[in-house]
Design an enzyme around this catalytic site. Structure first.
Site, PDB file in Angstrom:
ATOM      1  N   LYS A 159       0.804  -1.235   0.000  1.00 20.52           N
ATOM      2  CA  LYS A 159       0.000   0.000   0.000  1.00 20.52           C
ATOM      3  C   LYS A 159       0.837   1.286   0.000  1.00 20.52           C
ATOM      4  CE  LYS A 159      -3.860  -2.086   2.520  1.00 20.52           C
ATOM      5  NZ  LYS A 159      -4.821  -1.881   3.622  1.00 20.52           N
ATOM      6  N   ASP A 200     -10.453   3.045   2.911  1.00 18.67           N
ATOM      7  CA  ASP A 200     -10.726   2.542   4.269  1.00 18.67           C
ATOM      8  C   ASP A 200     -11.510   3.561   5.095  1.00 18.67           C
ATOM      9  OD1 ASP A 200      -9.613   0.053   3.939  1.00 18.67           O
ATOM     10  OD2 ASP A 200      -7.648   0.619   4.727  1.00 18.67           O
TER      11      ASP A 200
END
Ligand code: ATR
Length: 280
Positions: A69, A105
Site C-alpha cells: 500500500k 478505508d
C-alpha cells in the site's frame, strides 16, 4: 459489437488470503457485467512497474493489499485526500491514462458505522482509537472530517501515537497504554484498529465501567466476526460494529470507478463473506 471485457485485480505479496475477489465477483455476477477481477501476486520490487503499466497490461485498475500500500502511494500519479492522510493507497483507477490512488478505508469504516450505528453522533463525546498505524490514520481522518471534537489515541508504542497527533493536530489527544482506563473514560465511540483479537490473539484491557452510556464499540478485525472486544462490549450492554462491514464498503468506490455501477452492499453479499470466514 462485442463488449470489451474490463479487467481489474487485487495485488499483494502474498495474495492468497484476499477476500476481495469474493466481493467483486459477487457484484460482477449480480449486475451482469462482462468483467473480471483476479488475484495477482506481485512482489514489492515489481509493484511500481506493475502499477505504472496497468493500462498497458489491459487493466482498468486494481486494489492493493499488504505489503504494497505504501509502495502504491509512491507509484501513482495522483492521490485522493484520504490516501494523503494515511500515506497509503488501497484502490487505483485510471483517469485519462493517469493512475489515481485512493484510500477507501476511511469511506468504508465511516459508511458502515453510519449505517449500523447512526446514533454514534448523538452525543458529542470523545472517540477513542486503539492503535496508531495506517488503519488508525484512516479512521482518525474519518472522524476528524466528520467534525468530532476529540479523538483520543492509545497505542502500545507511544511515539507512533504522538506522530499521529502531530499529523492531525490538536483535536487528537494521546494516552499512554498504561492509562487505558483514562483514555476510555466518558468515550462515545471506541475503535480497535490493531490486530489484537484476530484469530483469538490477545485481549484489550478495556474497563467496561469507563465508557459513557450508549458508547459504540467497533473493531476493524473481522476474523473472528465477533472479536473478544466486541463480546466484552456486548456483555456490558454497549452497541457494537464489526469489521466485516468496513471490508465490504471499502470495495464500493473501486468497483464503481472500474465497472461504472455503484454496487450495493447486500445482506446476501455479507452472508457469503460470513460463510467464508466461518469456514476458515
Ligand atoms: P496497519 O497499517 O494495518 O494499521 P501497522 O501500521 O503495522 O498496521 O499498525 C499496527 C498497529 O497495531 C499498531 O498500532 C501496533 O502497535 P505498535 O505501534 O506499538 O506496534 C498495534 N499492535 C499490533 N500488535 C499489537 C500487540 N500485540 N499489542 C499492542 N498493539 C499491537
Amino acid at each position: 459489437m462485442s463488449q470489451v471485457m474490463k479487467r481489474a485485480c487485487v495485488i499483494g505479496w502474498p495474495i492468497e488470503h484476499s477476500r476481495s475477489p469474493l466481493i467483486h465477483g459477487y457484484w460482477l455476477e449480480r449486475y451482469g457485467i462482462a468483467g473480471s477481477y483476479e488475484k495477482i501476486a506481485v512482489t514489492p520490487d515489481a509493484a511500481p512497474d506493475f502499477i505504472r503499466r496497468l493500462e498497458a497490461n489491459g487493466l482498468v485498475g486494481c486494489n492493493v493489499t499488504v505489503p504494497l500500500k505504501e509502495i502504491a502511494f509512491a507509484a501513482v500519479v495522483e492521490r485522493d485526500a484520504s490516501a494523503r492522510a494515511v500515506g497509503a493507497v488501497n484502490t487505483i483507477w485510471l483517469e485519462n491514462g493517469r493512475t489515481l490512488g485512493a484510500n477507501t478505508d476511511t469511506y468504508g469504516f465511516m459508511t458502515h458505522l453510519e449505517q449500523s450505528a447512526p446514533k454514534w453522533r448523538d452525543a458529542d463525546r470523545p472517540v477513542v482509537l486503539i492503535g496508531a498505524g495506517g488503519a488508525a490514520r484512516a479512521v482518525a481522518f474519518g472522524f476528524l472530517e466528520a467534525g468530532v471534537g476529540e479523538v483520543r489515541v492509545v497505542n502500545r508504542t507511544r511515539a507512533r501515537a504522538d506522530e499521529l497527533a502531530r499529523q492531525f493536530g490538536p483535536r487528537v489527544k494521546v494516552f499512554d497504554w498504561s492509562r487505558f482506563d483514562a483514555a476510555t473514560r466518558g468515550a462515545g465511540v471506541i475503535v480497535n484498529t490493531t490486530t489484537i483479537g484476530m484469530k483469538g490473539e490477545g485481549v484489550l484491557p478495556v474497563d467496561w465501567c469507563t465508557p459513557a452510556a450508549g458508547c459504540i464499540v467497533a473493531d476493524i478485525v473481522y476474523v473472528p466476526l465477533l472479536t473478544p472486544l466486541l463480546v466484552g462490549a456486548r456483555a456490558a450492554g454497549f452497541g457494537t460494529v464489526d469489521g466485516l462491514g468496513m471490508l465490504l464498503h471499502q470495495a464500493v468506490p473501486g468497483f464503481e470507478k472500474w465497472f461504472g455501477i455503484r454496487p450495493e452492499v447486500t445482506g446476501e453479499l455479507r452472508a457469503r463473506l460470513v460463510a467464508d470466514i466461518e469456514g476458515t
